[in-house]
Write an enzyme that holds these catalytic residues in place. Structure first.
Site, PDB file in Angstrom:
ATOM      1  CE1 TYR A 108      51.882  11.769  -2.421  1.00 26.11           C
ATOM      2  CE2 TYR A 108      53.584  12.300  -1.090  1.00 26.11           C
ATOM      3  CZ  TYR A 108      52.502  12.608  -1.697  1.00 26.11           C
ATOM      4  OH  TYR A 108      51.992  13.784  -1.300  1.00 26.11           O
ATOM      5  CE  LYS A 119      52.455  14.755  -4.884  1.00 21.56           C
ATOM      6  NZ  LYS A 119      51.208  15.085  -5.628  1.00 21.56           N
ATOM      7  NE  ARG A 151      40.204  14.525   1.785  1.00 24.83           N
ATOM      8  CZ  ARG A 151      40.154  13.378   1.584  1.00 24.83           C
ATOM      9  NH1 ARG A 151      38.893  13.084   1.551  1.00 24.83           N
ATOM     10  NH2 ARG A 151      41.155  12.573   1.340  1.00 24.83           N
TER      11      ARG A 151
HETATM   12  P1  NAP Z   1      43.348  15.175   0.307  1.00 25.87           P
HETATM   13  O1  NAP Z   1      42.954  15.927   1.586  1.00 25.87           O
HETATM   14  O2  NAP Z   1      43.510  13.645   0.716  1.00 25.87           O
HETATM   15  O3  NAP Z   1      42.582  15.361  -0.987  1.00 25.87           O
HETATM   16  C1  NAP Z   1      42.918  15.048  -2.058  1.00 25.87           C
HETATM   17  C2  NAP Z   1      41.646  15.073  -2.760  1.00 25.87           C
HETATM   18  O4  NAP Z   1      42.049  14.460  -4.304  1.00 25.87           O
HETATM   19  C3  NAP Z   1      40.268  14.214  -2.177  1.00 25.87           C
HETATM   20  O5  NAP Z   1      39.220  14.884  -2.365  1.00 25.87           O
HETATM   21  C4  NAP Z   1      40.510  13.017  -3.093  1.00 25.87           C
HETATM   22  O6  NAP Z   1      39.034  12.430  -3.378  1.00 25.87           O
HETATM   23  C5  NAP Z   1      40.717  13.605  -4.549  1.00 25.87           C
HETATM   24  N1  NAP Z   1      41.216  12.530  -5.578  1.00 25.87           N
HETATM   25  C6  NAP Z   1      41.972  11.318  -5.385  1.00 25.87           C
HETATM   26  N2  NAP Z   1      41.883  10.704  -6.243  1.00 25.87           N
HETATM   27  C7  NAP Z   1      41.189  11.449  -7.362  1.00 25.87           C
HETATM   28  C8  NAP Z   1      41.270  11.058  -8.549  1.00 25.87           C
HETATM   29  N3  NAP Z   1      41.538   9.890  -9.271  1.00 25.87           N
HETATM   30  N4  NAP Z   1      40.391  11.879  -9.400  1.00 25.87           N
HETATM   31  C9  NAP Z   1      40.030  13.354  -8.822  1.00 25.87           C
HETATM   32  N5  NAP Z   1      40.076  13.444  -7.470  1.00 25.87           N
HETATM   33  C10 NAP Z   1      40.900  12.531  -6.630  1.00 25.87           C
HETATM   34  O7  NAP Z   1      44.891  15.548  -0.091  1.00 25.87           O
HETATM   35  P2  NAP Z   1      45.579  17.066   0.317  1.00 25.87           P
HETATM   36  O8  NAP Z   1      46.628  16.759   1.444  1.00 25.87           O
HETATM   37  O9  NAP Z   1      44.863  18.081   0.362  1.00 25.87           O
HETATM   38  O10 NAP Z   1      46.783  17.106  -0.907  1.00 25.87           O
HETATM   39  C11 NAP Z   1      46.411  17.394  -2.208  1.00 25.87           C
HETATM   40  C12 NAP Z   1      47.724  17.417  -3.237  1.00 25.87           C
HETATM   41  O11 NAP Z   1      49.064  18.018  -2.275  1.00 25.87           O
HETATM   42  C13 NAP Z   1      47.971  15.797  -3.311  1.00 25.87           C
HETATM   43  O12 NAP Z   1      48.383  15.773  -4.675  1.00 25.87           O
HETATM   44  C14 NAP Z   1      49.294  15.608  -2.399  1.00 25.87           C
HETATM   45  O13 NAP Z   1      49.953  14.613  -2.948  1.00 25.87           O
HETATM   46  C15 NAP Z   1      50.041  16.724  -2.347  1.00 25.87           C
HETATM   47  N6  NAP Z   1      50.490  16.968  -1.050  1.00 25.87           N
HETATM   48  C16 NAP Z   1      50.178  17.006   0.375  1.00 25.87           C
HETATM   49  C17 NAP Z   1      50.936  17.292   1.303  1.00 25.87           C
HETATM   50  C18 NAP Z   1      50.323  17.523   2.788  1.00 25.87           C
HETATM   51  O14 NAP Z   1      51.039  17.257   3.746  1.00 25.87           O
HETATM   52  N7  NAP Z   1      48.915  17.055   2.977  1.00 25.87           N
HETATM   53  C19 NAP Z   1      52.344  17.256   1.188  1.00 25.87           C
HETATM   54  C20 NAP Z   1      52.770  17.382  -0.005  1.00 25.87           C
HETATM   55  C21 NAP Z   1      52.117  17.015  -1.085  1.00 25.87           C
HETATM   56  P3  NAP Z   1      38.479  11.222  -2.520  1.00 25.87           P
HETATM   57  O15 NAP Z   1      38.357  11.949  -1.096  1.00 25.87           O
HETATM   58  O16 NAP Z   1      37.162  10.849  -2.991  1.00 25.87           O
HETATM   59  O17 NAP Z   1      39.798  10.136  -2.473  1.00 25.87           O
END
Ligand code: NAP
Length: 253
Positions: free
Chosen positions: A154, A158, A16
């Site tokens: 976090y 990062k 996702r």
């Molecule tokens: P998200 O919607 O929470 O999606 C993260 C996905 O990673 C989830 O499907 C989750 O699975 C999976 N995951 C978690 N732990 C895992 C593991 N140990 N092994 C394999 N898969 C795992 O997050 P997102 O917002 O798309 O973020 C993606 C990346 O961008 C992350 O690294 C996040 O820190 C970074 N980021 C996001 C934002 C933001 O504003 N959204 C900003 C800066 C950086 P489960 O659902 O089963 O937990």
């Protein structure tokens, strides 16, 4: 590799959010994509989106912080799609709390998924990149690397990924491998929705408040990040390495 051969990309956390958008975008760029997430069944939507558009993808269940699961996942990808030469380390979790309330297990979980996970995945995939004389690694950092209240774990992870990225670029450059980091600002996903829930705000109000502080006056969408990742993983980006690109709708310092 002949020019007709399809490169294999691996996207972790691809069920996702940013990972799903990235998997779909890389498939649209002609890559065969391995979509890794904790729960293999949860990757079904992403894989179906790709195959419905005529692309090639497989779902792989693995915890990126577990060495044996990572090794098994990469072996499966090699067998089912071919040797991977593009890796997007995107899987991530939040365990926010103020330092004095942060448990050791919340510290460890976040460091393990982001940092240990990226290390294990890169170590497992890099040998295929070295063999191919080509590789693209993109690590997901964050604006939180610059420091953010309630995110000691976090922000450390990062910021750590930025140092990891630069070291990969230095060590692996001679094998035709680049490594870069994309550091998103506020992106509308389940992750930011969970933060809104935690602070007791509706997601729409939370996004509106965030957008007001962003120069382009909107929050980011997963496709905004997928677009930057597509650039870094492109064939033409071979001279761009060791960089951190903030994708945040404005400058950050
Ligand atoms: P998200 O919607 O929470 O999606 C993260 C996905 O990673 C989830 O499907 C989750 O699975 C999976 N995951 C978690 N732990 C895992 C593991 N140990 N092994 C394999 N898969 C795992 O997050 P997102 O917002 O798309 O973020 C993606 C990346 O961008 C992350 O690294 C996040 O820190 C970074 N980021 C996001 C934002 C933001 O504003 N959204 C900003 C800066 C950086 P489960 O659902 O089963 O937990």
């Amino acid at each position: 590799m002949s020019t007709t051969e399809q490169r294999v990309a691996v996207v972790t956390g691809g069920a996702r959010g940013i990972g799903a958008a990235t998997a779909v975008r890389l498939a649209a760029e002609g890559r065969a994509v391995a979509v890794i997430d904790l729960d293999e069944a949860a990757c079904k939507d992403t894989v179906e989106k790709i195959t419905a558009a005529g692309g090639k993808a497989v779902a792989v269940g693995a915890d990126v912080s577990d060495e044996a699961q990572v090794e098994a996942a990469v072996a499966r990808i090699v067998a089912e799609l071919g040797a991977p030469t593009i890796l997007v380390n995107n899987a991530g979790v939040l365990r926010d709390n103020l330092l004095f309330k942060m448990s050791v297990s919340d510290w460890d979980t976040v460091l393990n998924v982001h940092l240990r996970g990226s290390f294990l995945m890169t170590k497992a995939v890099q040998k295929h990149m070295v063999d191919a004389g080509f590789g693209r690694v993109v690590n997901l950092s964050s604006s939180s690397a610059l420091g953010n209240r309630g995110q000691a774990n976090y922000s450390a992870a990062k910021a750590g990924l930025q140092g990891f990225t630069k070291t990969l670029a230095i060590e692996l450059g001679k094998f035709g491998i680049t490594a870069n980091a994309v550091a998103p600002g506020f992106i509308a996903t389940e992750m930011t929705k969970a933060t809104a829930d935690r602070v007791g705000m509706g997601f729409e109000d939370f996004k509106k408040a965030a957008a007001g502080a962003i120069p382009v006056q909107r929050v980011g969408e997963p496709e905004d990040i997928a677009n930057a990742i597509a650039f870094f993983t492109g064939e033409a980006a071979g001279f761009v390495s060791g960089q951190v690109l903030y994708v945040a709708g404005g400058p950050l310092d």
